[in-house]
Design an enzyme around this catalytic site. Structure first.
Site, PDB file in Angstrom:
ATOM      1  CB  ALA A   1      -0.931   0.054   0.998  1.00  0.00           C
TER       2      ALA A   1
ATOM      3  CE1 TYR B   1       2.047 -10.364 -11.552  1.00  0.00           C
ATOM      4  CE2 TYR B   1       0.608 -10.516 -13.259  1.00  0.00           C
ATOM      5  CZ  TYR B   1       0.772 -10.001 -12.140  1.00  0.00           C
ATOM      6  OH  TYR B   1      -0.063  -9.227 -11.576  1.00  0.00           O
TER       7      TYR B   1
HETATM    8  N1  LIG Z   1      -1.446  -2.997 -12.312  1.00  0.00           N
HETATM    9  C1  LIG Z   1      -2.179  -4.170 -12.939  1.00  0.00           C
HETATM   10  O1  LIG Z   1      -2.668  -3.997 -14.064  1.00  0.00           O
HETATM   11  C2  LIG Z   1      -2.417  -5.365 -12.059  1.00  0.00           C
HETATM   12  C3  LIG Z   1      -3.291  -6.256 -12.642  1.00  0.00           C
HETATM   13  C4  LIG Z   1      -3.745  -7.411 -11.725  1.00  0.00           C
HETATM   14  C5  LIG Z   1      -3.230  -7.395 -10.828  1.00  0.00           C
HETATM   15  N2  LIG Z   1      -2.127  -6.740 -10.065  1.00  0.00           N
HETATM   16  C6  LIG Z   1      -1.776  -6.872  -8.688  1.00  0.00           C
HETATM   17  O2  LIG Z   1      -2.045  -5.671  -8.011  1.00  0.00           O
HETATM   18  C7  LIG Z   1      -1.176  -5.845  -6.787  1.00  0.00           C
HETATM   19  C8  LIG Z   1      -0.746  -4.418  -6.587  1.00  0.00           C
HETATM   20  O3  LIG Z   1       0.011  -4.056  -7.746  1.00  0.00           O
HETATM   21  P1  LIG Z   1       0.016  -2.525  -8.456  1.00  0.00           P
HETATM   22  O4  LIG Z   1      -0.389  -2.516  -9.696  1.00  0.00           O
HETATM   23  O5  LIG Z   1      -0.746  -1.550  -7.370  1.00  0.00           O
HETATM   24  O6  LIG Z   1       1.479  -2.130  -8.524  1.00  0.00           O
HETATM   25  P2  LIG Z   1       2.619  -1.168  -7.712  1.00  0.00           P
HETATM   26  O7  LIG Z   1       2.112  -0.008  -7.659  1.00  0.00           O
HETATM   27  O8  LIG Z   1       4.033  -1.672  -8.247  1.00  0.00           O
HETATM   28  O9  LIG Z   1       2.452  -1.833  -6.312  1.00  0.00           O
HETATM   29  C9  LIG Z   1       3.288  -2.891  -5.594  1.00  0.00           C
HETATM   30  C10 LIG Z   1       3.220  -2.812  -4.271  1.00  0.00           C
HETATM   31  O10 LIG Z   1       3.835  -4.067  -3.684  1.00  0.00           O
HETATM   32  C11 LIG Z   1       4.934  -3.671  -3.093  1.00  0.00           C
HETATM   33  N3  LIG Z   1       5.786  -4.596  -2.873  1.00  0.00           N
HETATM   34  C12 LIG Z   1       6.449  -5.336  -4.123  1.00  0.00           C
HETATM   35  N4  LIG Z   1       7.452  -6.298  -3.671  1.00  0.00           N
HETATM   36  C13 LIG Z   1       7.532  -6.173  -2.297  1.00  0.00           C
HETATM   37  C14 LIG Z   1       8.373  -6.808  -1.403  1.00  0.00           C
HETATM   38  N5  LIG Z   1       9.246  -7.922  -1.780  1.00  0.00           N
HETATM   39  N6  LIG Z   1       8.067  -6.591  -0.083  1.00  0.00           N
HETATM   40  C15 LIG Z   1       7.192  -5.599   0.220  1.00  0.00           C
HETATM   41  N7  LIG Z   1       6.174  -4.856  -0.460  1.00  0.00           N
HETATM   42  C16 LIG Z   1       6.453  -5.142  -1.830  1.00  0.00           C
HETATM   43  C17 LIG Z   1       5.546  -2.287  -3.451  1.00  0.00           C
HETATM   44  O11 LIG Z   1       6.291  -1.871  -2.521  1.00  0.00           O
HETATM   45  P3  LIG Z   1       7.252  -0.593  -3.121  1.00  0.00           P
HETATM   46  O12 LIG Z   1       6.400   0.605  -2.922  1.00  0.00           O
HETATM   47  O13 LIG Z   1       8.525  -0.671  -1.920  1.00  0.00           O
HETATM   48  O14 LIG Z   1       7.993  -0.966  -4.343  1.00  0.00           O
HETATM   49  C18 LIG Z   1       4.110  -1.502  -3.660  1.00  0.00           C
HETATM   50  O15 LIG Z   1       3.603  -1.205  -2.468  1.00  0.00           O
HETATM   51  C19 LIG Z   1      -0.127  -6.992  -7.290  1.00  0.00           C
HETATM   52  O16 LIG Z   1      -0.390  -7.987  -6.680  1.00  0.00           O
HETATM   53  C20 LIG Z   1      -0.249  -6.986  -8.665  1.00  0.00           C
HETATM   54  O17 LIG Z   1       0.125  -8.430  -9.089  1.00  0.00           O
HETATM   55  C21 LIG Z   1      -2.110  -5.392 -10.749  1.00  0.00           C
END
Ligand SMILES: NC(=O)c1ccc[n+]([C@@H]2O[C@H](COP(=O)([O-])OP(=O)(O)OC[C@H]3O[C@@H](n4cnc5c(N)ncnc54)[C@H](OP(=O)(O)O)[C@@H]3O)[C@@H](O)[C@H]2O)c1
Length: 290
Positions: A21, A174
């Site tokens: 978040a 993924y």
């Molecule tokens: N964007 C899309 O189109 C999409 C579609 C389907 C599903 N999703 C899913 O939605 C979820 C959120 O993604 P998002 O799109 O909001 O992407 P995002 O903006 O890149 O956010 C990802 C979040 O996960 C955190 N994170 C990643 N690796 C981590 C680790 N090793 N330890 C702790 N925190 C970690 C990041 O922290 P940092 O701020 O430190 O990087 C960030 O807060 C994910 O599960 C993704 O697979 C996304």
């Protein structure tokens, strides 16, 4: 899209633990749930980003004592430590949102010898949830919300190669990790039925977040181009908020949602034998009894 989202549902007095978040859909979901009155417990890996996200939350309502715990969700020892720390700090947890995730351009392994995508996107959901089990049971009715994805479509789990040693195609790996999210949700719902804790997962849509920015090379470039057609994080967060707060889904468990409605994932994602096997393998890898 469900538009009665919820100014109607109050989250006052509820505690929501959420991973991922510090940006993207997780951050929007945390903001919305806080605006509905929930106290938010962030789980973040980076102190600067974590403090900034906490500060943005606190600006919304100074009366709510939002907090943050730090740890890297790709490492099993950190997943376990985080769960212990959060359980010690929070006598009750009404909602756990497993949302942190990433796309890795090339195969890398963690200190536990796990492939990074599998570790971060699946094992962290599994281990954190297990570690918070007693708190969730004690807070019944409680909810677990797992961010999955339609990227599971067309993917098949290979139990002989969960760590993708045989070959690595980033989008496929993924997608398999997102298949794991759905299978985990189903098995969790089955095993914990009758404990007053529901578990559901969701596809947020294709969302313009930081997702894919750090994946490297052509993959990052491709994702950036594709994002031109993506929805906003505001829209992408809606189903998370809905599952975490709406009275509509009280008692609903084991389901996959898209746009605040139940959706049908693939046959592979509805394979209960695979779900059970994944649970057992994950417990073994994490060295935990379930
Ligand atoms: N964007 C899309 O189109 C999409 C579609 C389907 C599903 N999703 C899913 O939605 C979820 C959120 O993604 P998002 O799109 O909001 O992407 P995002 O903006 O890149 O956010 C990802 C979040 O996960 C955190 N994170 C990643 N690796 C981590 C680790 N090793 N330890 C702790 N925190 C970690 C990041 O922290 P940092 O701020 O430190 O990087 C960030 O807060 C994910 O599960 C993704 O697979 C996304």
């Amino acid at each position: 899209m469900h538009d009665s989202l919820s100014a109607t549902a109050s989250m006052r007095g509820k505690v929501v633990v959420i991973t991922g978040a510090t940006s993207g859909i997780g951050e929007v979901a945390a903001q919305r749930l806080a605006a509905m009155g929930a106290r938010i417990v962030l789980v973040a890996r980076d102190r600067t980003r974590g403090e900034a996200a906490l500060e943005r939350l606190r600006r919304g309502d100074a009366g709510l004592a939002h907090t943050v715990h730090y740890g890297d969700l790709s490492r099993i020892s950190e997943m376990k430590r985080l769960a212990v720390e959060i359980a010690a700090a929070e006598p009750r947890i009404d909602v756990l949102i497993n949302n942190a995730g990433a796309l890795f351009g090339s195969r890398q392994v963690t200190e536990d010898n796990l492939e990074f995508t599998f570790a971060t996107n699946h094992m962290a959901y599994f281990v954190l949830t297990q570690g918070l089990r007693e708190r969730l049971f004690a807070s019944s009715p409680a909810r677990i919300v797992n961010t999955a994805s339609d990227a599971h479509k067309g993917r098949v789990l290979d139990f002989e190669d969960l760590q993708s040693k045989k070959g690595y195609a980033a989008v496929n790996v993924y997608g398999r990790s997102k298949l794991c999210n759905i299978l985990f949700t189903r098995e969790l719902a089955r095993r914990w039925s009758g404990r007053g804790v529901t578990a559901n997962c969701l596809h947020p849509g294709f969302v313009a977040t930081r997702f894919g920015d750090g994946s490297g090379g052509l993959l990052s470039y491709g994702v950036r181009l594709a994002k031109t057609f993506a929805i906003s994080p505001d829209k992408g967060a809606q189903t998370i908020v809905y599952l975490a707060s709406s009275p509509d889904v009280t008692g609903v468990t084991g389901e996959y949602f898209y746009q605040c409605r139940p959706a049908t994932p693939t046959t592979q994602a509805r394979d209960d034998a695979a779900a059970q096997r994944l649970w057992i393998e994950s417990a073994k890898l994490a060295g935990i009894e379930t």
